[in-house]
Write a protein that holds these residues in place. Structure first.
Motif, PDB file in Angstrom:
ATOM      1  N   SER A  18     -17.045   6.204  -3.633  1.00 36.32           N
ATOM      2  CA  SER A  18     -15.684   5.699  -3.467  1.00 36.32           C
ATOM      3  C   SER A  18     -15.104   6.109  -2.117  1.00 36.32           C
ATOM      4  O   SER A  18     -14.532   5.278  -1.392  1.00 36.32           O
ATOM      5  CB  SER A  18     -14.787   6.218  -4.600  1.00 36.32           C
ATOM      6  N   TYR A  19     -15.253   7.388  -1.756  1.00 36.30           N
ATOM      7  CA  TYR A  19     -14.687   7.851  -0.485  1.00 36.30           C
ATOM      8  C   TYR A  19     -15.467   7.301   0.707  1.00 36.30           C
ATOM      9  O   TYR A  19     -14.874   6.987   1.747  1.00 36.30           O
ATOM     10  CB  TYR A  19     -14.659   9.378  -0.453  1.00 36.30           C
ATOM     11  N   LEU A  20     -16.777   7.193   0.573  1.00 34.11           N
ATOM     12  CA  LEU A  20     -17.572   6.647   1.684  1.00 34.11           C
ATOM     13  C   LEU A  20     -17.248   5.183   1.951  1.00 34.11           C
ATOM     14  O   LEU A  20     -17.387   4.707   3.080  1.00 34.11           O
ATOM     15  CB  LEU A  20     -19.064   6.805   1.389  1.00 34.11           C
ATOM     16  N   VAL A  21     -16.790   4.474   0.938  1.00 36.36           N
ATOM     17  CA  VAL A  21     -16.409   3.076   1.113  1.00 36.36           C
ATOM     18  C   VAL A  21     -14.931   2.958   1.454  1.00 36.36           C
ATOM     19  O   VAL A  21     -14.539   2.195   2.346  1.00 36.36           O
ATOM     20  CB  VAL A  21     -16.730   2.261  -0.157  1.00 36.36           C
ATOM     21  N   ALA A  22     -14.090   3.735   0.760  1.00 32.70           N
ATOM     22  CA  ALA A  22     -12.645   3.548   0.869  1.00 32.70           C
ATOM     23  C   ALA A  22     -12.093   3.968   2.223  1.00 32.70           C
ATOM     24  O   ALA A  22     -11.256   3.255   2.804  1.00 32.70           O
ATOM     25  CB  ALA A  22     -11.944   4.322  -0.249  1.00 32.70           C
ATOM     26  N   VAL A  76      -9.506   2.406   7.286  1.00 34.70           N
ATOM     27  CA  VAL A  76      -9.346   2.463   8.741  1.00 34.70           C
ATOM     28  C   VAL A  76      -9.499   1.074   9.347  1.00 34.70           C
ATOM     29  O   VAL A  76      -8.708   0.654  10.209  1.00 34.70           O
ATOM     30  CB  VAL A  76     -10.370   3.438   9.350  1.00 34.70           C
ATOM     31  N   ALA A  77     -10.515   0.341   8.900  1.00 35.85           N
ATOM     32  CA  ALA A  77     -10.734  -1.016   9.419  1.00 35.85           C
ATOM     33  C   ALA A  77      -9.554  -1.931   9.097  1.00 35.85           C
ATOM     34  O   ALA A  77      -9.148  -2.762   9.917  1.00 35.85           O
ATOM     35  CB  ALA A  77     -12.022  -1.590   8.840  1.00 35.85           C
ATOM     36  N   LYS A  78      -8.978  -1.781   7.917  1.00 34.00           N
ATOM     37  CA  LYS A  78      -7.826  -2.604   7.538  1.00 34.00           C
ATOM     38  C   LYS A  78      -6.608  -2.256   8.377  1.00 34.00           C
ATOM     39  O   LYS A  78      -5.817  -3.139   8.736  1.00 34.00           O
ATOM     40  CB  LYS A  78      -7.521  -2.406   6.051  1.00 34.00           C
ATOM     41  N   ALA A  79      -6.437  -0.968   8.698  1.00 31.26           N
ATOM     42  CA  ALA A  79      -5.295  -0.561   9.517  1.00 31.26           C
ATOM     43  C   ALA A  79      -5.422  -1.093  10.942  1.00 31.26           C
ATOM     44  O   ALA A  79      -4.437  -1.562  11.529  1.00 31.26           O
ATOM     45  CB  ALA A  79      -5.177   0.963   9.532  1.00 31.26           C
ATOM     46  N   THR A 113      -7.926  -6.938   1.053  1.00 30.49           N
ATOM     47  CA  THR A 113      -6.856  -6.531   0.135  1.00 30.49           C
ATOM     48  C   THR A 113      -6.961  -7.283  -1.177  1.00 30.49           C
ATOM     49  O   THR A 113      -6.822  -6.699  -2.264  1.00 30.49           O
ATOM     50  CB  THR A 113      -5.478  -6.783   0.766  1.00 30.49           C
ATOM     51  N   LEU A 114      -7.226  -8.579  -1.091  1.00 27.36           N
ATOM     52  CA  LEU A 114      -7.390  -9.384  -2.302  1.00 27.36           C
ATOM     53  C   LEU A 114      -8.569  -8.894  -3.126  1.00 27.36           C
ATOM     54  O   LEU A 114      -8.464  -8.728  -4.349  1.00 27.36           O
ATOM     55  CB  LEU A 114      -7.579 -10.854  -1.917  1.00 27.36           C
ATOM     56  N   LEU A 115      -9.701  -8.628  -2.482  1.00 27.52           N
ATOM     57  CA  LEU A 115     -10.890  -8.164  -3.202  1.00 27.52           C
ATOM     58  C   LEU A 115     -10.659  -6.780  -3.826  1.00 27.52           C
ATOM     59  O   LEU A 115     -11.071  -6.530  -4.967  1.00 27.52           O
ATOM     60  CB  LEU A 115     -12.090  -8.121  -2.248  1.00 27.52           C
ATOM     61  N   VAL A 116      -9.999  -5.901  -3.067  1.00 28.86           N
ATOM     62  CA  VAL A 116      -9.739  -4.556  -3.585  1.00 28.86           C
ATOM     63  C   VAL A 116      -8.818  -4.608  -4.800  1.00 28.86           C
ATOM     64  O   VAL A 116      -9.050  -3.937  -5.813  1.00 28.86           O
ATOM     65  CB  VAL A 116      -9.128  -3.671  -2.476  1.00 28.86           C
ATOM     66  N   LEU A 117      -7.774  -5.415  -4.729  1.00 27.77           N
ATOM     67  CA  LEU A 117      -6.829  -5.511  -5.844  1.00 27.77           C
ATOM     68  C   LEU A 117      -7.461  -6.173  -7.067  1.00 27.77           C
ATOM     69  O   LEU A 117      -7.164  -5.795  -8.212  1.00 27.77           O
ATOM     70  CB  LEU A 117      -5.583  -6.287  -5.408  1.00 27.77           C
ATOM     71  N   VAL A 118      -8.325  -7.153  -6.836  1.00 25.54           N
ATOM     72  CA  VAL A 118      -9.024  -7.777  -7.961  1.00 25.54           C
ATOM     73  C   VAL A 118      -9.942  -6.760  -8.635  1.00 25.54           C
ATOM     74  O   VAL A 118      -9.990  -6.657  -9.870  1.00 25.54           O
ATOM     75  CB  VAL A 118      -9.818  -9.009  -7.491  1.00 25.54           C
ATOM     76  N   GLY A 119     -10.673  -5.999  -7.813  1.00 26.29           N
ATOM     77  CA  GLY A 119     -11.537  -4.970  -8.381  1.00 26.29           C
ATOM     78  C   GLY A 119     -10.756  -3.905  -9.116  1.00 26.29           C
ATOM     79  O   GLY A 119     -11.188  -3.399 -10.150  1.00 26.29           O
ATOM     80  N   TYR A 120      -9.559  -3.584  -8.607  1.00 24.57           N
ATOM     81  CA  TYR A 120      -8.723  -2.579  -9.253  1.00 24.57           C
ATOM     82  C   TYR A 120      -8.145  -3.095 -10.566  1.00 24.57           C
ATOM     83  O   TYR A 120      -7.935  -2.328 -11.514  1.00 24.57           O
ATOM     84  CB  TYR A 120      -7.591  -2.180  -8.303  1.00 24.57           C
ATOM     85  N   ALA A 121      -7.885  -4.412 -10.615  1.00 24.50           N
ATOM     86  CA  ALA A 121      -7.257  -4.993 -11.807  1.00 24.50           C
ATOM     87  C   ALA A 121      -8.244  -5.170 -12.950  1.00 24.50           C
ATOM     88  O   ALA A 121      -7.838  -5.188 -14.115  1.00 24.50           O
ATOM     89  CB  ALA A 121      -6.627  -6.341 -11.459  1.00 24.50           C
ATOM     90  N   ILE A 122      -9.533  -5.292 -12.648  1.00 21.09           N
ATOM     91  CA  ILE A 122     -10.528  -5.486 -13.696  1.00 21.09           C
ATOM     92  C   ILE A 122     -10.871  -4.126 -14.303  1.00 21.09           C
ATOM     93  O   ILE A 122     -11.343  -3.234 -13.598  1.00 21.09           O
ATOM     94  CB  ILE A 122     -11.805  -6.143 -13.133  1.00 21.09           C
ATOM     95  N   PRO A 123     -10.659  -3.937 -15.610  1.00 22.25           N
ATOM     96  CA  PRO A 123     -11.020  -2.651 -16.227  1.00 22.25           C
ATOM     97  C   PRO A 123     -12.506  -2.357 -16.075  1.00 22.25           C
ATOM     98  O   PRO A 123     -13.343  -3.276 -16.104  1.00 22.25           O
ATOM     99  CB  PRO A 123     -10.635  -2.855 -17.701  1.00 22.25           C
ATOM    100  N   MET A 140      -6.167   1.781   0.171  1.00 25.18           N
ATOM    101  CA  MET A 140      -4.814   1.392   0.564  1.00 25.18           C
ATOM    102  C   MET A 140      -4.032   2.591   1.107  1.00 25.18           C
ATOM    103  O   MET A 140      -3.229   2.449   2.041  1.00 25.18           O
ATOM    104  CB  MET A 140      -4.087   0.781  -0.633  1.00 25.18           C
ATOM    105  N   LEU A 141      -4.250   3.776   0.552  1.00 25.99           N
ATOM    106  CA  LEU A 141      -3.588   4.980   1.058  1.00 25.99           C
ATOM    107  C   LEU A 141      -4.047   5.282   2.480  1.00 25.99           C
ATOM    108  O   LEU A 141      -3.233   5.628   3.355  1.00 25.99           O
ATOM    109  CB  LEU A 141      -3.885   6.163   0.141  1.00 25.99           C
ATOM    110  N   THR A 142      -5.351   5.143   2.728  1.00 25.52           N
ATOM    111  CA  THR A 142      -5.877   5.363   4.081  1.00 25.52           C
ATOM    112  C   THR A 142      -5.292   4.364   5.062  1.00 25.52           C
ATOM    113  O   THR A 142      -4.877   4.726   6.173  1.00 25.52           O
ATOM    114  CB  THR A 142      -7.410   5.250   4.072  1.00 25.52           C
TER     115      THR A 142
END
Length: 343
Positions: free
Chosen positions: A130-134, A139-142, A154-164, A226-228
């Motif tokens: 998780s940390y190696l990817v996140a 940083v790349a998103k910023a 952002t869309l992919l991350v939120l979709v992955g976060y929304a799926i249990p 997203m925090l990063t």
């Protein structure tokens, strides 16, 4: 600093007492305790367990010899008043004696040690991946904030976060474990593990752990990513970055030498809690789905079977570890940023 640490350590005592008291009081009103289960198994001819201590007041057993019920209550330690059993439990916990399981006839500490490797495997792989990817993704998103890359990720991350995780686990099992048969459906290792060479054991272990770790990772790195990103964006807009650029420093040097250190403060300070939590926060649903006998499954089965020494013992241990880890996380702020003062 010393006064702050001592204050936090002293505050742990009432917190632990409060958690244990509330849990102990709740289990007094839960029906279907170990005495009832013992009698039900005895009627079915399957026998019962034996242990000492506990936290349940028996209120059933109609039609059974009262002397027999009293013997069983004494066997589990339920012949004593609730307050006496509570203080007896506190005395055991003060000596780090977590008690003995009613139904497995083993010390709770031994059960935790036996189940820990599975939870460590799931937790550590999830933590590191998780940390190696996140962090690189954040940083790349910023750096590319507002671009198509930023919006798409952002869309992919939120979709992955929304799926249990357990829903994704079912999909992975059906597709890759059932239809394609690329990965095993259950367990952490194969049945012939002892016969394999070391290289084959590593491959076999990675083969088994792929699907459950994938199910846990895809939803776990969204918050960190997203925090990063937000932390980097906040630092990039500060005056010292403008000054560094005005001095002629390259963008890469500004980003990694100046911005990176300050932006990672909230990420680094969360390392202790995330790392320690990796040992004890295995997903119950993932462990059940993939037939992994870890701490999550142990806790669930203990609650279902009303194995109160396991429930209260693990609760005490995990709460204590959580409080100490939270203190270490707070102290990391001072270690990472000496400007932070707790007073």
């Amino acid at each position: 600093m010393l006064a702050y640490v001592l204050k936090r350590l002293l505050l742990m005592v009432p917190t632990l007492l409060g958690v244990l008291l509330i849990t102990f009081a709740v289990v007094q009103f839960v029906p279907g305790g170990p005495v009832e289960q013992y009698l039900a198994e005895a009627r079915a001819g399957t026998g019962g367990g034996s242990a000492e201590g506990g936290g349940f007041s028996y209120r059933g057993g109609q039609g059974v010899d009262p002397k027999r019920i009293e013997q069983i209550k004494a066997l589990y330690g339920f012949d004593k008043p609730a307050h006496e059993r509570f203080f007896q439990m506190l005395g055991q916990f003060a000596r780090f004696d977590l008690g003995k399981s009613f139904f497995q006839n083993k010390p709770v500490s031994q059960l935790i040690i036996e189940k820990l490797p599975v939870s460590i495997s799931l937790g550590l792989w999830t933590f590191f991946i998780s940390y190696l990817v996140a962090v690189p993704l954040g940083v790349a998103k910023a750096v590319r904030a507002g671009s198509r890359f930023d919006l798409l990720t952002t869309l992919l991350v939120l979709v992955g976060y929304a799926i249990p995780g357990f829903v994704l686990g079912v999909v992975l099992l059906v597709v890759f474990g059932g239809q394609l048969q690329w990965f095993p459906l259950r367990g952490l290792t194969s049945g012939n593990w002892d016969e394999l060479s070391w290289g084959a054991r590593i491959v076999d272990y990675l083969w088994h752990i792929t699907l459950p770790v994938t199910a846990m990772v895809l939803g776990s790195f969204a918050v960190t990513a997203m925090l990063t990103k937000n932390a980097f964006l906040e630092e990039i807009r500060k005056q010292y970055v403008v000054t560094a650029r005005a001095k002629g420093l390259g963008e890469r040097q500004v980003l990694w030498k100046h911005v990176f250190r300050n932006a990672l403060i909230p990420i680094i300070t969360g390392f202790p809690a995330a790392f320690i939590g990796a040992f004890f926060t295995g997903s119950l649903l993932i462990e059940t789905l993939f037939s992994l006998d870890g701490l999550g499954l142990l806790s669930y089965e203990s609650v279902i079977r009303r194995d109160y020494p396991v429930v209260l013992g693990t609760l005490y241990l995990f709460t204590l570890i959580g409080l100490v880890t939270k203190l270490i996380s707070d102290l990391c702020y001072v270690w990472v940023d000496p400007r932070v003062k707790f007073d």
